[in-house]
Design an enzyme around this catalytic site. Sequence first.
Site, mmCIF file in Angstrom:
data_model
loop_
_atom_site.group_PDB
_atom_site.id
_atom_site.type_symbol
_atom_site.label_atom_id
_atom_site.label_comp_id
_atom_site.label_asym_id
_atom_site.label_seq_id
_atom_site.Cartn_x
_atom_site.Cartn_y
_atom_site.Cartn_z
ATOM 1 N N CYS A 164 -2.212 -1.453 8.889
ATOM 2 C CA CYS A 164 -1.737 -0.216 9.527
ATOM 3 C C CYS A 164 -1.370 -0.465 10.991
ATOM 4 O O CYS A 164 -0.334 0.008 11.463
ATOM 5 C CB CYS A 164 -2.809 0.868 9.446
ATOM 6 N N CYS B 265 0.807 -1.220 0.000
ATOM 7 C CA CYS B 265 0.000 0.000 0.000
ATOM 8 C C CYS B 265 0.838 1.266 0.000
ATOM 9 O O CYS B 265 0.301 2.359 -0.168
ATOM 10 C CB CYS B 265 -0.939 0.005 1.207
#
Length: 171
Positions: free
Chosen positions: A138, A68
């Site tokens: 994350c 990402c």
Amino acid sequence: MLRTGGSRLVAPGLRRLLGGRPQPGLAAAGARAYHERVVDHYNNPRNVGSFDKDDPNVGTGLVGAPACGDVMKLQIRVDEGTGKIVDACFKTFGCGSAIASSSVATEWVKGKQMEEVVTIKNTEIAKHLSLPPVKLHCSMLAEDAIKAAVKDYEAKKAKMGDSPSEKAAEA
């Protein structure tokens, strides 16, 4: 910037597409919403900045997710005498969830012993921020950054012949 839309949270670009007014059934249409804690940490991130990486009392963790493009640098400042983390900061290039995860991680490590912070799990961060499954990477980055910062600090101390475990044994 993320904003709230009624009881739902929506990105500004989505709000423009909707003509600036909340739409009934927005969640049913598949729009993703950020939890208020993510929005808070994104709009008001805590502990942004950096320390001198050459400082012997600073550990630096630099991690990234190639899939990402998120990159996270988390640093800790450790009190030599107590082995307690006295300060932490971060710089993150990434989405709102990555920034929020970094911000939360720095808050959680302050005032704790290094042995304690390496037990912080990404699932705890994800649960606190109510991250959706697609954003779990994350919180994984935040966990990895904490561990990398501790490892870096310990490597510096070992190189100097002054490891925290040796100090604890002497006391």
